[in-house]
Motif scaffolding. Structure first.
Motif, PDB file in Angstrom:
ATOM      1  N   ALA A  18     -44.593   4.847  21.061  1.00 54.92           N
ATOM      2  CA  ALA A  18     -43.890   3.937  21.972  1.00 54.92           C
ATOM      3  C   ALA A  18     -44.185   2.482  21.621  1.00 54.92           C
ATOM      4  N   GLY A  19     -45.443   2.172  21.340  1.00 55.07           N
ATOM      5  CA  GLY A  19     -45.811   0.809  20.975  1.00 55.07           C
ATOM      6  C   GLY A  19     -45.166   0.363  19.681  1.00 55.07           C
ATOM      7  N   ALA A  20     -45.143   1.248  18.680  1.00 52.08           N
ATOM      8  CA  ALA A  20     -44.519   0.913  17.397  1.00 52.08           C
ATOM      9  C   ALA A  20     -43.017   0.690  17.560  1.00 52.08           C
ATOM     10  N   THR A  21     -42.392   1.498  18.400  1.00 51.38           N
ATOM     11  CA  THR A  21     -40.956   1.344  18.642  1.00 51.38           C
ATOM     12  C   THR A  21     -40.668   0.046  19.387  1.00 51.38           C
ATOM     13  N   ALA A  22     -41.534  -0.316  20.330  1.00 51.19           N
ATOM     14  CA  ALA A  22     -41.365  -1.568  21.070  1.00 51.19           C
ATOM     15  C   ALA A  22     -41.541  -2.775  20.147  1.00 51.19           C
ATOM     16  N   GLY A  23     -42.473  -2.691  19.195  1.00 50.25           N
ATOM     17  CA  GLY A  23     -42.648  -3.780  18.238  1.00 50.25           C
ATOM     18  C   GLY A  23     -41.425  -3.984  17.371  1.00 50.25           C
ATOM     19  N   PHE A  24     -40.786  -2.889  16.989  1.00 49.55           N
ATOM     20  CA  PHE A  24     -39.523  -2.964  16.246  1.00 49.55           C
ATOM     21  C   PHE A  24     -38.404  -3.531  17.104  1.00 49.55           C
ATOM     22  N   LEU A  25     -38.408  -3.178  18.401  1.00 46.00           N
ATOM     23  CA  LEU A  25     -37.308  -3.532  19.301  1.00 46.00           C
ATOM     24  C   LEU A  25     -37.126  -5.040  19.428  1.00 46.00           C
ATOM     25  N   ILE A  26     -38.197  -5.819  19.387  1.00 43.56           N
ATOM     26  CA  ILE A  26     -38.060  -7.264  19.593  1.00 43.56           C
ATOM     27  C   ILE A  26     -37.262  -7.917  18.478  1.00 43.56           C
ATOM     28  N   TRP A  27     -37.147  -7.253  17.323  1.00 42.99           N
ATOM     29  CA  TRP A  27     -36.330  -7.772  16.225  1.00 42.99           C
ATOM     30  C   TRP A  27     -34.955  -7.104  16.171  1.00 42.99           C
ATOM     31  N   ASN A  28     -34.815  -6.012  16.892  1.00 43.17           N
ATOM     32  CA  ASN A  28     -33.553  -5.263  16.875  1.00 43.17           C
ATOM     33  C   ASN A  28     -32.614  -5.648  18.013  1.00 43.17           C
ATOM     34  N   TYR A  29     -33.169  -6.046  19.147  1.00 46.05           N
ATOM     35  CA  TYR A  29     -32.339  -6.338  20.321  1.00 46.05           C
ATOM     36  C   TYR A  29     -32.612  -7.756  20.813  1.00 46.05           C
ATOM     37  N   PRO A  30     -31.555  -8.557  21.075  1.00 48.56           N
ATOM     38  CA  PRO A  30     -30.145  -8.167  21.137  1.00 48.56           C
ATOM     39  C   PRO A  30     -29.338  -8.401  19.861  1.00 48.56           C
ATOM     40  N   VAL A  31     -29.858  -9.232  18.923  1.00 44.60           N
ATOM     41  CA  VAL A  31     -28.993  -9.678  17.818  1.00 44.60           C
ATOM     42  C   VAL A  31     -28.958  -8.718  16.638  1.00 44.60           C
ATOM     43  N   GLY A  32     -29.853  -7.757  16.574  1.00 49.05           N
ATOM     44  CA  GLY A  32     -29.810  -6.770  15.503  1.00 49.05           C
ATOM     45  C   GLY A  32     -30.193  -7.324  14.149  1.00 49.05           C
TER      46      GLY A  32
END
Length: 364
Positions: free
Chosen positions: A195-209
């Motif tokens: 979950a933590g690794a996915t959240a770290g990725f998310l800040i660069w993926n959402y919203p602008v991708g």
């Protein structure tokens, strides 16, 4: 919480490095804008799964150093997940690994988990009874199909910025919560790491991708979800098997419904991609905030507005699963209600009769 924070920080930093590196190497960028499921107009790194996998591996090593008793479990889980991950990440780099081969690798990973982790479907709970499954010729194929199916399902819902990531984070946190209730520290730590690794990725993926999860990330997270849900339920008889069913029902039913739609309604191969998943229909027929379908900036804004609909929809399953994790009859009813809601919303959107509360109108 330490496992979550460590994975989050490592993933956020590694994802930034992956973005910078990918821009220097064309093969790691997604520049196909014409596919039926493509909703972006700029070149994007599609190897976000690499930073997630490396972050989980790093966190696992530190967890092993802190708690040596978990070394066998964590190393075995990481080895199994690597088999599922490798097919996806190679596809992200080369585009030459077919969906069938990726599925076979994920099934092999599930089979490996069956023997190394004893992760197997050995019972099915009902409201007033339990059906034990004792024969290997039933448990092995059932386990392989279940885990590989979840991994493939996460790949299917990975259609918009932040969609699959947030849905998976919610599911993983639910697994961690229930694992804490039954004192299953291995599942708790593993779920928090992913979950933590996915959240770290998310800040660069959402919203602008700025980066995409890619097949590697989707198969890795999906495999970990399926494997951890299976381990939690089977290692702890007080957790109903319907907890896992309800928790994972959104991606699971999306996949089953897609197979039905392609094979029996449209008469095509179930592996043939199309643009009429629920998230695709919401994007095209409900999100009407930005002007124009072709302009890149407008497309990004429409993309980012689509995911929250599905986040809320998935919580219709995640929340009751988390609250009623031991009450089989409540979980079974909740599964039926979710399926009914999915079909009702899908049919309404297809018939251009979308519920008014879902409509986002254009702004001048």
């Amino acid at each position: 919480m330490f496992s979550f924070l460590l994975s989050f920080v490592a993933s956020a930093l590694l994802t930034l490095l992956v973005i910078k590196e990918a821009r220097l190497h064309g093969p790691a960028l997604d520049s196909d804008f014409q596919g039926v499921q493509k909703v972006h107009k700029h070149r994007v790194a599609r190897i976000g799964g690499l930073s997630i996998f490396l972050s989980v591996a790093l966190s696992s090593c530190i967890s092993i150093w802190r708690v040596p008793a978990m070394s066998q479990w964590l190393l075995s889980l990481l080895a199994c997940s690597a088999v599922a991950f490798i097919g996806g990440i190679v596809e992200d780099y080369t585009g030459r690994v077919s969906a069938a081969r990726r599925l076979i690798l994920t099934m092999a990973a599930a089979a490996l988990g069956y023997f190394l982790l004893d992760a197997r479907v050995d019972r099915i709970d009902w409201a007033f009874s339990v059906w034990p499954i004792q024969y290997v010729w039933i448990t092995l194929p059932l386990t392989v199909l279940a885990v590989a199916g979840i991994a493939n399902a996460i790949n299917i819902i990975d259609g918009f910025n932040g969609l699959a990531s947030v849905v998976c984070i919610c599911m993983l946190l639910s697994l961690g919560y229930v694992a804490l209730q039954v004192n299953d520290m291995f599942v708790l730590i593993a779920a928090l790491m992913v979950a933590g690794a996915t959240a770290g990725f998310l800040i660069w993926n959402y919203p602008v991708g700025m980066i995409f999860l890619g097949d590697g990330g989707a198969y890795f997270i999906g495999f970990m979800l399926g494997e951890l849900a299976l381990l939690l339920v089977m290692r702890n008889p007080q957790v109903s098997t319907w907890y896992a069913a309800l928790l994972l029902i959104y991606p699971t039913f999306e996949t089953l419904f897609s197979v039905y739609r392609r094979m029996f309604v449209r008469g095509k191969s179930p592996a043939m991609p199309d643009g009429i998943h629920l998230h695709s229909l919401i994007f095209r027929r409900i999100v009407q905030w930005a002007v124009g379908r072709k302009e890149a900036r407008a497309l990004i804004r429409r993309n980012s507005l689509t995911s929250p609909y599905l986040w809320m929809f998935s919580l219709m399953a995640v929340i009751p699963a988390t609250v009623f994790w031991r009450y089989t009859w409540v979980l079974m009813i909740s599964c039926l209600l979710f399926i009914g809601s999915y079909i009702w919303i899908y049919v309404r959107i297809v018939r251009f009769k979308s519920p008014r509360w879902m409509i986002r109108h254009k702004k001048d």
